[in-house]
Design an enzyme around this catalytic site. Structure first.
Site, PDB file in Angstrom:
ATOM      1  CG  ASP A  65      -2.041   0.755   1.200  1.00  9.60           C
ATOM      2  OD1 ASP A  65      -2.085   1.736  -0.067  1.00  9.60           O
ATOM      3  OD2 ASP A  65      -3.122   0.744   1.785  1.00  9.60           O
TER       4      ASP A  65
HETATM    5  C1  BGC Z   1      -4.974   3.478   0.035  1.00  6.35           C
HETATM    6  C2  BGC Z   1      -5.153   2.268  -1.111  1.00  6.35           C
HETATM    7  C3  BGC Z   1      -4.781   3.023  -2.332  1.00  6.35           C
HETATM    8  C4  BGC Z   1      -3.519   3.752  -2.348  1.00  6.35           C
HETATM    9  C5  BGC Z   1      -3.281   4.592  -3.744  1.00  6.35           C
HETATM   10  C6  BGC Z   1      -3.630   4.239  -0.004  1.00  6.35           C
HETATM   11  O1  BGC Z   1      -3.695   5.078   1.036  1.00  6.35           O
HETATM   12  O2  BGC Z   1      -5.217   2.853   1.298  1.00  6.35           O
HETATM   13  O3  BGC Z   1      -6.293   1.655  -1.034  1.00  6.35           O
HETATM   14  O4  BGC Z   1      -5.006   2.070  -3.353  1.00  6.35           O
HETATM   15  O5  BGC Z   1      -3.495   4.680  -1.380  1.00  6.35           O
HETATM   16  O6  BGC Z   1      -4.086   5.668  -3.721  1.00  6.35           O
END
Ligand code: BGC
Length: 747
Positions: free
Chosen positions: A229
């Site tokens: 993530d």
């Molecule tokens: C979120 C993810 C997301 C990623 C990219 C993160 O903060 O938890 O679900 O895909 O950001 O935007």
């Protein structure tokens, strides 16, 4: 390994391999121009594309794209074909918008309705969540676009999501928090998986070898790659060793350097890096097989699909005296700002720059006479606004209140403080409901609400969730009966927050959250505690009624290797066409470890014309009867009786039949030198061996002397201690006797 991958691997330098393991930008992988390796682009996800116009920048405006219903809504459709179709449309948009991998679906279990991100997740039940996720993945990937199943794993709250350590026992982990991922991975084979931010049992998910290697690769045979993530990696070298291939976002030259140095110093075996790069290359090359940007966005077609999907996601929760559907002849007071400013998606990384957004009011105005007033602009009670609404409601035949939970209460990034609507919304609903006008409440929110203050006073309730950009048309279609509602909640609506066992440990203390409630999440919990709920898991009304009959099971006695076919008839006994979600639960009559009373094991959605009957068949395989036994470290099914329960919700079981599993999973003996008498007696081989010893130990004992049944009284003593009580008469020491018995146990 294909030739191209081996060729690339042999040509890439250490520096290039290390660089490939971190993004080149927030949204793309590293390209290696000298070898003709291009980068691929990723974009959020999960219910529409948030494709940055500038992939070099983390937060910028994104291209317009279709916002479909969020996962909380989609799961309420219980329609896997529909999820597949929505997946195909998402893939078309990804192709149109030059995107190789969609960052979704989100698969985490709704442990508590307070989780701010529940709207992005499917269900409290791993089977429903896993099946819906698998369908969406299969739809997207059928068009050559990849997915990233997220957030692996045990990411069930937003509070301290970047650091919290989720402490979960092994059985709960496999049965509740990993089971949905397992289904989605085995049935959908997502190209990539995104690890969660949090820690699980001590290690950050990005560095969690147990999750990323033992579970994902060794147990489940997963072959795609794992990305972090955004910002989830703490120690890049540890994360590669644990099984995390791609760190996002990039660029991050110091991380690349850390990998290079670790290899040079001998701290990281280059072969580990090679495996990571090989996994990355496989997906990068696969993504490039599908040309991008060669088709326009189908704005109208996908908007229409988003409306059709939404119409299967909206749940009719209450419909007193069949107030709905409206006939079109009524004078309707429409109240609430969500009727004109729709709340149709959640905040955070899934926020889409929608192509078009429909509001409900114009649709309602096409259906009949409508008067509109805002009513709930303020959060705190505004009596003047309420008085105006009451006046308009009083002059109408029906009042339809559009009540949406504000983003300030529910979003990615923070959890809800409570399950209520705003004070103004509650006061407004009560005031309007207390007029003589019949009242409908249309809700927009991402997870269960506490409705105790007003539910009994209103006539009808539609749970419209966050239904996407075209949700308004679907709401209108349902209110006026152009669509017969067919959705059912994928999560229990409790009466109140205090009824939820997870609440005792939510969101944890400091950096630790203990999953003390174990398996008892959602309906598993409420049933175990005999706790009344507002709306049970799987519940939803229709404008027609269905009758269930003729349950047949392919065998009443079966072995664990046999699939069991469960078939029944469903009849639409009402006057309008409709769809019913048939749910099959399994109850284990007796088990060594405690199990939830029943668990969802299969479901299907069936479409029926008035008076039509359809014969539906669902299949139960070994998993439907199994639970995860931590002492064996595997799923096991125990021989014995099981009830097959068929219902229209977890609380409305219409048909049942008992079956007998004659041969359970073959298991090794767990007996050891310290095993208790009870454990010897429960072990099939052990019981036979120990019985003669018991007979001789107790042969001169008169049970009346102690007034107890001797075997029961001593059952929790280690066998060797028990034998020692009769030491004088033994020819060998108890330790030797027990060791001798153990040697007779065959594998
Ligand atoms: C979120 C993810 C997301 C990623 C990219 C993160 O903060 O938890 O679900 O895909 O950001 O935007």
């Amino acid at each position: 390994m294909t030739d191209r991958i081996s060729e690339l691997l042999s040509q890439l330098t250490l520096e290039e391999k290390a660089a490939l393991c971190t993004g080149a930008s927030p949204w793309r992988t590293v390209a290696v121009d000298r070898l003709g390796l291009a980068s691929i682009i990723v974009a959020d996800g999960p219910h529409g594309l948030r494709r940055s116009r500038d992939v070099e920048s983390l937060i910028t405006e994104s291209h317009p794209a279709t916002c479909f219903p969020v996962a909380a809504a989609l799961s309420a459709s219980w329609n896997v074909e529909l999820a597949y179709e929505m997946g195909q449309a998402l893939a078309d948009e990804a192709i149109a918008l030059h995107t190789d991998i969609i960052l979704g679906p989100g698969m985490n279990i709704k442990r508590s309705p307070l989780c701010g991100r529940n709207f992005e997740y499917f269900s409290e039940d791993p089977l429903l969540a896993g099946e819906m996720a698998a369908a969406l993945i299969n739809g997207i990937q059928s068009k050559g676009v990849g997915t990233s199943l997220k957030h692996f794993a045990v990411n069930n709250q937003e509070t301290r999501r970047f650091s919290v350590n989720a402490v979960v026992d092994e059985r709960t982990l496999y049965e509740i928090y990993l089971a949905g991922f397992e289904i989605a991975i085995k049935k959908g084979n997502p190209w990539t998986i995104m690890c969660a931010y949090n820690r699980v049992n001590g290690d950050f998910c990005a560095e969690n070898a147990y999750l990323l290697t033992h579970v994902l690769r060794e147990r489940w045979g997963y072959e795609g790659f794992v990305m972090s993530d955004w910002g989830a990696v703490h120690d890049r070298v540890r994360s590669v060793m644990a099984g995390l291939e791609l760190e996002m976002p990039g660029p991050s030259p110091h991380r690349t350097q850390a990998l290079i140095e670790a290899v040079q110093k001998g701290e990281l075996d280059e072969s580990v890096l090679n495996v990571a790069v090989e996994r990355l290359l496989k997906i990068i090359l696969k993504a490039q097989e599908t040309p991008k940007g060669n088709q326009p966005l189908n704005v109208e077609g996908n908007h229409a699909l988003a409306r059709r999907v939404a119409s299967e996601c909206i749940v009719l929760l209450k419909n007193k005296d069949d107030l709905l559907p409206l006939k079109g002849t009524e004078h309707v007071a429409v109240i609430g700002q969500a009727a004109t400013t729709p709340v149709y998606q959640g905040g955070g990384s899934s926020h889409i720059n929608s192509t078009v957004v429909d509001a409900a009011l114009p649709f309602l105005q096409q259906e009949g006479e409508v008067q509109y007033i805002v009513g709930d602009a303020s959060v705190e009670v505004d009596s003047v606004a309420i008085a105006e609404c009451v006046q308009i409601a009083e002059s109408a035949d029906v009042a339809v209140l559009f009540i949406a939970l504000p983003a300030s209460i529910e979003s990615e990034g923070y959890d809800r403080p409570h399950l209520s609507l705003t004070p103004q919304q509650v006061a407004l609903i009560q005031a309007v409901a207390r007029t003589h006008t019949r009242t409908v409440v249309v809700l927009n929110n991402g997870s269960a609400l506490d409705m105790r203050e007003w539910i009994d006073e209103v006539d009808a309730v539609l749970e419209a969730w966050l239904p996407g950009q075209a949700g308004a048309g679907a709401i209108s279609d349902i209110l006026y009966g152009k669509v017969n509602p067919s959705a059912k909640v994928g999560e229990t609506f409790p009466l109140k927050l205090q009824d939820i066992p997870a609440q005792l440990n939510f969101p944890g203390e400091g950096n630790e959250v203990r999953y003390g409630e174990g398996l008892y999440v959602g309906y598993r919990a409420f049933e175990a505690m005999g706790q009344a709920v507002l709306f049970p898991f799987g519940f939803g009304l229709s404008y027609t009624q269905f009758a269930y009959s003729d349950l047949q099971v392919s065998a009443t006695a079966f072995g664990i290797a046999d699939a069991l076919e469960v078939s029944l008839n469903v009849t639409n006994v009402g006057a309008v066409a409709g769809q019913e979600v048939v749910q099959v639960y399994v109850h284990d009559v007796a088990s060594k470890l405690k199990r939830p009373y029943k668990e969802l094991k299969a479901f299907t959605k069936v479409s029926l014309a008035p008076q039509e009957t359809k014969h539906v068949t669902l299949t139960l395989n070994d998993r439907a009867f199994s639970y995860y036994h931590p002492a064996y470290g595997q799923w096991i099914a125990e021989a014995g009786a099981f009830d097959i329960l068929v219902g229209s919700s977890s609380a409305d079981i219409h048909l049942s039949q008992q079956v007998e599993l004659t041969q359970g999973t073959r298991l090794p003996s767990l007996l050891n030198e310290d095993s208790l008498l009870s454990e010897w007696m429960e072990d099939p081989q052990g019981a036979a061996l120990v019985q003669p010893l018991l007979d001789s130990t107790f042969k001169d004992v008169n049970e009346d002397d102690l007034g107890v049944n001797m075997v029961d009284f001593f059952k929790d003593l280690p066998l060797k201690t028990l034998l020692g009580f009769n030491g004088a008469s033994l020819e060998q020491s108890p330790d030797v006797i027990v060791r001798d018995l153990l040697s007779k146990i065959t594998a």
